[in-house]
Enzyme design. Structure first.
Site, short mmCIF file in Angstrom:
data_model
loop_
_atom_site.label_atom_id
_atom_site.label_comp_id
_atom_site.label_asym_id
_atom_site.label_seq_id
_atom_site.Cartn_x
_atom_site.Cartn_y
_atom_site.Cartn_z
N MET A 197 25.97 29.41 15.31
CA MET A 197 25.34 30.63 15.13
C MET A 197 24.19 30.28 13.91
O MET A 197 24.53 29.86 13.04
CB MET A 197 25.98 31.70 15.09
CG MET A 197 26.37 32.31 16.28
SD MET A 197 26.89 34.08 15.94
CE MET A 197 28.31 33.94 14.78
N HIS A 198 22.89 30.60 14.22
CA HIS A 198 22.16 30.39 13.20
C HIS A 198 20.90 31.38 13.35
O HIS A 198 20.05 31.33 12.52
CB HIS A 198 21.31 28.80 13.04
CG HIS A 198 20.42 28.59 14.40
ND1 HIS A 198 21.08 28.35 15.45
CD2 HIS A 198 19.12 28.29 14.43
CE1 HIS A 198 20.01 28.01 16.26
NE2 HIS A 198 18.99 28.17 15.62
N ARG A 199 20.52 31.97 14.57
CA ARG A 199 19.39 32.63 14.65
C ARG A 199 19.54 33.87 13.77
O ARG A 199 20.49 34.74 13.61
CB ARG A 199 19.31 33.23 16.05
CG ARG A 199 18.93 32.11 16.75
CD ARG A 199 18.58 32.31 18.32
NE ARG A 199 18.31 31.37 19.21
CZ ARG A 199 17.34 30.42 19.14
NH1 ARG A 199 16.17 30.72 18.24
NH2 ARG A 199 17.27 29.35 19.88
N PRO A 200 18.47 34.51 13.06
CA PRO A 200 18.26 35.57 12.13
C PRO A 200 18.92 36.82 13.00
O PRO A 200 19.73 37.54 12.32
CB PRO A 200 16.80 35.86 12.03
CG PRO A 200 16.19 34.65 12.10
CD PRO A 200 16.93 33.70 13.31
N ASP A 271 24.23 30.76 19.94
CA ASP A 271 22.75 31.22 20.24
C ASP A 271 21.75 30.23 20.03
O ASP A 271 20.46 30.65 20.08
CB ASP A 271 22.73 32.23 18.92
CG ASP A 271 22.57 31.79 17.47
OD1 ASP A 271 22.75 30.50 17.48
OD2 ASP A 271 22.50 32.42 16.57
#
Length: 350
Positions: A197-200, A271
């Site tokens: 997971m890395h999306r804002p 994501d």
């Protein structure tokens, strides 16, 4: 031009297919400056050292895009190439495209036509604008071609070439599998789920991040939840507090180790667009913690399920996926030959 982790995996097959047939120069913008997310990928994938590194580093979207445009424009004015190849949808992709187009240097966009139709995603803005001015629209799938046609792109500019990430995956799969036992033993992991997971939208809200991790830990309660943490996400995790006992955090993994962890996972929660593609080829069940995807073909084939962050949806999708069979997806042109097709298209025109 390459800028971030997914770009390195995409540009390799194109370079390999062009070497010996054209003069090729690899420009690294330096958008990812963490070694595990940048230099190590060049070593593991056998990529040549970049001919140029612009060292743009981090910053806001505007700062990063502007820095690449200025630095890359200066480089292009010196080199004057016949064409520029950009990959993916990061800020550097758009910046390099604008710089080249303003200098009347034609641009080839690898992964053209992908659309999530979510304008809150910076990547969607980058994709659409890059495609609008690129001369060669190199699409990975049939739905991407349809998107480009619907947007009015000239038919002769659209080329269905396949998925370059799959080229890299298939070339390196045996090497990755050979590292699996050592990797998992070193992490103290046996049966596991994998999280990225890395999306804002998923990590910028501490409460949301903690709740989502808790839901995933429950959905995969009988196994270890292995979470290689993106630098952006690690900062946010400091505010989450105690994590569920079955969640194991690691530093970002190199490409081969990540593929080994993904290939041996019982299920993947992500994501990331690229992970949706890779799990589909490997036949690993994937739960995408987003409300939309620019890779709808993975959902159509049943290898990937969209759940958003709704806890009930995540748990139900995980239960369904874990009860099913691992079935690799058969997607047209995802056969390890996309790089060669791209080279053929470019050299035929140039």
């Amino acid at each position: 031009m390459a800028a971030a982790r997914p770009n390195f995996m995409k540009v390799g097959p194109v370079i390999d297919a062009l070497v010996g047939r054209a003069d090729v120069e690899l420009v690294h913008t330096g958008q990812h400056y963490d070694r595990a997310m940048s230099e190590s990928f060049f070593v593991e994938l056998g990529l040549p050292e970049p001919d140029v590194n612009l060292h743009v580093g981090s910053g806001s979207h505007g700062e990063q895009t502007a820095a690449v445009m200025v630095a890359y424009e200066n480089h292009l004015q010196e080199r004057r190439p016949d064409a520029v190849v950009v990959v993916g949808d990061v800020n550097s992709t758009l910046a390099a495209t604008i710089a080249a187009t303003k200098l009347r240097i034609p641009v080839a966009h690898v992964e053209a036509g992908l659309r999530s139709r979510d304008w809150d995603m910076p990547e969607e803005v980058n994709r659409v604008l890059t495609d609008r001015v690129s001369r060669w629209l190199l699409a990975p799938s049939e739905d991407a071609c349809r998107n480009l046609e619907a947007e009015g792109a000239p038919q002769e500019w659209i080329h269905l070439v396949g998925n370059v990430m799959v080229d890299t995956l298939l070339r390196n799969l045996d090497r990755a599998r050979a590292r699996r036992d050592q990797l998992l033993s070193g992490l103290g992991v046996e049966t596991h789920a994998l999280v990225t997971m890395h999306r804002p939208s998923n990590v910028d809200d501490v409460q949301q991040l903690g709740d989502t991790l808790g839901t995933i830990a429950t959905a995969a309660e009988r196994m270890t939840v292995l979470f290689p943490v993106h630098p952006r996400t690690r900062k946010m995790l400091l505010g989450v507090g105690a994590l569920p006992e079955n969640v194991v955090l690691t530093e970002p993994l190199g490409y081969l180790d990540f593929v080994a962890a993904m290939d041996s996972a019982q299920i993947v929660f992500t994501d990331s667009g690229g992970v949706q593609e890779e799990t589909s080829v490997l036949g690993v069940p994937c739960i995408t913690v987003r409300d939309n995807t620019e890779r709808p073909v993975t959902c159509e084939l049943g290898t990937n399920q969209l759940t958003g962050t709704d806890p009930a949806a995540i748990r139900a999708a995980a239960a369904t996926a874990l009860a099913g069979q691992r079935e690799p997806a058969a997607i047209p042109y995802w056969d390890g030959k996309a790089g060669a097709r791209i080279a053929d298209v470019l050299l035929a025109d140039l």
